[in-house]
Design an enzyme around this catalytic site. Structure first.
Site, mmCIF file in Angstrom:
data_model
loop_
_atom_site.group_PDB
_atom_site.id
_atom_site.type_symbol
_atom_site.label_atom_id
_atom_site.label_comp_id
_atom_site.label_asym_id
_atom_site.label_seq_id
_atom_site.Cartn_x
_atom_site.Cartn_y
_atom_site.Cartn_z
ATOM 1 N N ALA A 1 0.849 -1.202 0.000
ATOM 2 C CA ALA A 1 0.000 0.000 0.000
ATOM 3 C C ALA A 1 0.882 1.248 0.000
ATOM 4 O O ALA A 1 2.021 1.231 0.463
ATOM 5 C CB ALA A 1 -0.898 -0.005 1.236
ATOM 6 N N CYS B 1 4.546 3.157 -17.407
ATOM 7 C CA CYS B 1 3.790 1.996 -17.902
ATOM 8 C C CYS B 1 2.381 1.862 -17.325
ATOM 9 O O CYS B 1 1.401 1.928 -18.063
ATOM 10 C CB CYS B 1 4.595 0.732 -17.631
ATOM 11 S SG CYS B 1 6.152 0.700 -18.534
ATOM 12 N N LYS C 1 9.491 5.818 -8.428
ATOM 13 C CA LYS C 1 9.815 4.711 -7.511
ATOM 14 C C LYS C 1 11.292 4.778 -7.231
ATOM 15 O O LYS C 1 12.028 5.496 -7.937
ATOM 16 C CB LYS C 1 9.411 3.366 -8.104
ATOM 17 C CG LYS C 1 10.218 2.916 -9.275
ATOM 18 C CD LYS C 1 9.833 1.508 -9.673
ATOM 19 C CE LYS C 1 10.805 0.930 -10.648
ATOM 20 N NZ LYS C 1 10.487 -0.450 -11.008
ATOM 21 N N ARG D 1 8.282 10.212 -14.676
ATOM 22 C CA ARG D 1 7.051 10.093 -15.454
ATOM 23 C C ARG D 1 5.893 9.621 -14.576
ATOM 24 O O ARG D 1 5.981 8.583 -13.904
ATOM 25 C CB ARG D 1 7.268 9.150 -16.646
ATOM 26 C CG ARG D 1 8.085 9.790 -17.745
ATOM 27 C CD ARG D 1 8.343 8.847 -18.895
ATOM 28 N NE ARG D 1 9.326 7.823 -18.575
ATOM 29 C CZ ARG D 1 9.744 6.905 -19.473
ATOM 30 N NH1 ARG D 1 9.189 6.870 -20.679
ATOM 31 N NH2 ARG D 1 10.682 6.027 -19.131
HETATM 32 C C1 UDX Z 1 6.128 -1.930 -14.576
HETATM 33 C C2 UDX Z 1 6.013 -3.453 -14.574
HETATM 34 O O1 UDX Z 1 6.453 -3.932 -13.319
HETATM 35 C C3 UDX Z 1 6.861 -4.039 -15.689
HETATM 36 O O2 UDX Z 1 6.664 -5.452 -15.753
HETATM 37 C C4 UDX Z 1 6.425 -3.457 -17.024
HETATM 38 O O3 UDX Z 1 7.178 -3.949 -18.058
HETATM 39 C C5 UDX Z 1 6.563 -1.970 -16.949
HETATM 40 O O4 UDX Z 1 5.807 -1.451 -15.879
HETATM 41 P P1 UDX Z 1 7.786 -0.109 -13.642
HETATM 42 O O5 UDX Z 1 6.798 0.875 -14.116
HETATM 43 O O6 UDX Z 1 9.212 0.113 -13.892
HETATM 44 O O7 UDX Z 1 7.425 -1.569 -14.240
HETATM 45 O O8 UDX Z 1 7.635 -0.149 -12.066
HETATM 46 P P2 UDX Z 1 7.022 -1.090 -10.937
HETATM 47 O O9 UDX Z 1 8.120 -1.547 -10.077
HETATM 48 O O10 UDX Z 1 6.130 -2.075 -11.492
HETATM 49 O O11 UDX Z 1 6.184 0.025 -10.103
HETATM 50 C C6 UDX Z 1 5.187 0.723 -10.752
HETATM 51 C C7 UDX Z 1 4.519 1.661 -9.750
HETATM 52 O O12 UDX Z 1 3.736 0.908 -8.827
HETATM 53 C C8 UDX Z 1 5.488 2.493 -8.913
HETATM 54 O O13 UDX Z 1 4.995 3.797 -8.786
HETATM 55 C C9 UDX Z 1 5.494 1.772 -7.568
HETATM 56 O O14 UDX Z 1 5.766 2.657 -6.502
HETATM 57 C C10 UDX Z 1 4.052 1.268 -7.482
HETATM 58 N N1 UDX Z 1 3.871 0.066 -6.651
HETATM 59 C C11 UDX Z 1 4.469 -1.109 -7.030
HETATM 60 C C12 UDX Z 1 3.058 0.147 -5.522
HETATM 61 O O15 UDX Z 1 2.522 1.197 -5.182
HETATM 62 N N2 UDX Z 1 2.865 -0.997 -4.772
HETATM 63 C C13 UDX Z 1 3.442 -2.197 -5.125
HETATM 64 O O16 UDX Z 1 3.211 -3.179 -4.417
HETATM 65 C C14 UDX Z 1 4.276 -2.254 -6.278
#
Ligand code: UDX
Length: 442
Positions: A248, A256, A316, A323
């Site tokens: 959370a 993405c 992250k 972005r």
């Molecule tokens: C994502 C997918 O993981 C990847 O497989 C795809 O190819 C591209 O998009 P990415 O956008 O780099 O990758 O980041 P990811 O680690 O997935 O996090 C995405 C967002 O979700 C971040 O803002 C992160 O903070 C948030 N997040 C992720 C949460 O809030 N909670 C979670 O449990 C996991």
């Protein structure tokens, strides 16, 4: 060993190119931006991705960079399309860069295969196939081979892929793309082109759904006195669910999830279907970014003239990518409330995205005389945020932990008030003294 031409030296193209070279293939990466090609040839990698510079350096003899499409396509058996497909205002995907690749293709001999790695709406393969045939390139194969790379772990994600998805019109073309990935030893999903395109969008949309779901659970936990971290642990042990993507926080961002969720929703409505679940996932995410405001108002009352430190600005940790970063929305909400906003991030530089926000070199500078510190991105450095030095530097020692990075008890023992996401938080401890606004010299 095969010869691979990569079109697009962005994040996907560079990681894909470097990993294919690592697998022993001969790779030429083409980009339309000559300066970027020049930087790459000089060994300067224009993105922050752990492990990538080393991988490029290690495979330099098999990895070339050019601005010339013909050079990238020369003798190439595979022509990988790795260009950006950003969202348009309507939420559709902008495919103009894809069409530019087709326009730039030189005459091609033999049967090279055009391989789509960019994330595209379902049905794009049919359009590209038709465009190739219209250009008398019907001898060029077409395969959809989507990527599932996450920023910060992309090299590892490619080299230890959960699966390789291959959608083809001609099975032989699919076989050749499968052979290209053979040494990865990953499970291979062979399908038709449309299904491969949908696998990519559905996978991202489902991950985003998990995040919005756990964020809503967190919001309910706050009302019923439960702790979402405990809840996520208990839920995640179910083998049918698993623990991933149940963290959370204040919402998902990045290049993405927001884009692919809205592209899939748009694709559905273009096809006459209202994707209700996805509409809710997107709306919940937008609201989640804004919930921090209410948490601050609970402790600070009106936010006008309050100083708020936003810690962690990239979407992250372990990336400099801004972005769709939740910090952007949060900052503009706070400015709209009349607050003074300060920001800190170890690598990201928001620039114009955060006009009106004072970007600080250190955490201590950002929290000096602050009425609250908000953890927006869970950088490891912020695990040490609750310290006597920070407490004494702040005007009001309040930490809003937007990523549940810290242990609430430890934070409170160190004399801070604590607000987490879906956790038991510090009670309201009375409004802090609002400082007299500085007297402007007459
Ligand atoms: C994502 C997918 O993981 C990847 O497989 C795809 O190819 C591209 O998009 P990415 O956008 O780099 O990758 O980041 P990811 O680690 O997935 O996090 C995405 C967002 O979700 C971040 O803002 C992160 O903070 C948030 N997040 C992720 C949460 O809030 N909670 C979670 O449990 C996991």
């Amino acid at each position: 060993m095969s010869r691979v031409g990569i079109f697009g030296a962005g994040w996907v193209g560079l990681v894909t190119g470097a990993c294919f070279a690592e697998l022993g293939h001969d790779v030429v990466v083409r980009d339309v931006v000559a300066e970027k090609v020049g930087a790459l040839e000089a060994g300067r990698i224009p993105i922050h991705e752990p492990g990538l510079p080393e991988l490029i350096e290690k495979n330099r003899e098999r990895l070339g960079f050019t601005a010339d499409a013909a050079e990238a396509a020369q003798d190439a058996e595979f022509l990988y399309v790795c260009v950006g497909t950003p969202s348009t205002y309507s939420g559709d995907a902008d495919l103009s860069a894809v069409w530019s690749v087709l326009d730039d293709l030189p005459p091609l001999d033999g049967r090279p295969i055009l391989v789509m790695k960019s994330t595209v709406p379902v049905g794009t393969g049919d359009k590209v196939r038709a465009a190739l045939d219209a250009r008398e390139l019907d001898h060029v194969g077409y395969v959809a081979n989507p990527e599932f790379l996450a920023e910060g772990t992309a090299v590892r994600d490619f080299m230890n892929a959960d699966r390789v998805v291959i959608g083809a019109y001609e099975p032989e073309d699919g076989d050749r793309v499968e052979a290209l990935h053979e040494t990865l030893g990953a499970p291979v999903v062979r399908s038709d082109v449309a299904s491969a395109e949908m696998i990519k969008l559905a996978a991202n949309a489902f991950l985003a759904t998990r995040i919005s779901f756990i964020n809503e659970i967190a919001n309910v936990c706050e009302l019923v006195g439960a702790d979402v971290e405990e809840v996520a642990r208990g839920v995640g042990l179910d083998h049918r669910l698993g623990p991933h993507f149940l963290r959370a926080g204040i919402g998902f961002g990045g290049s993405c999830f927001p884009k692919d969720a809205s592209a899939l929703k748009q694709l559905a409505s273009n096809s006459g279907y209202h994707f209700q679940l996805l509409s809710a996932v997107i709306e919940v995410n937008e609201l989640q970014k804004r919930r921090v405001i209410a948490k601050l108002q609970k402790h600070l009352g009106k936010l006008r003239d309050k100083r708020i430190a936003l810690l962690g600005l990239s979407f992250k940790p372990n990336t400099d990518d801004m972005r769709e970063a939740p910090s952007i929305v949060l900052a503009s909400r706070l400015l709209a409330e009349g607050a003074e906003v300060r920001g800190w991030d170890p690598v990201a530089s928001p620039g114009e995205l955060m006009k009106g926000v004072a970007i600080c070199e250190s955490v201590l500078e950002a929290v000096r005389d602050a009425d609250a510190a908000v953890i927006v991105t869970e950088w490891d450095e912020l695990r040490d945020l609750p310290s006597p030095e920070v407490r004494d530097a702040m005007r009001n020692p309040l930490i809003v932990d937007g990523r549940n990075l810290l242990d609430p008890e430890v934070v409170e023992q160190l004399g801070f008030a604590y607000e987490g996401i879906g956790r038991v938080s510090s009670p309201f401890s009375g409004l802090p003294e609002t400082p007299e606004p500085e007297q402007k010299p007459a």
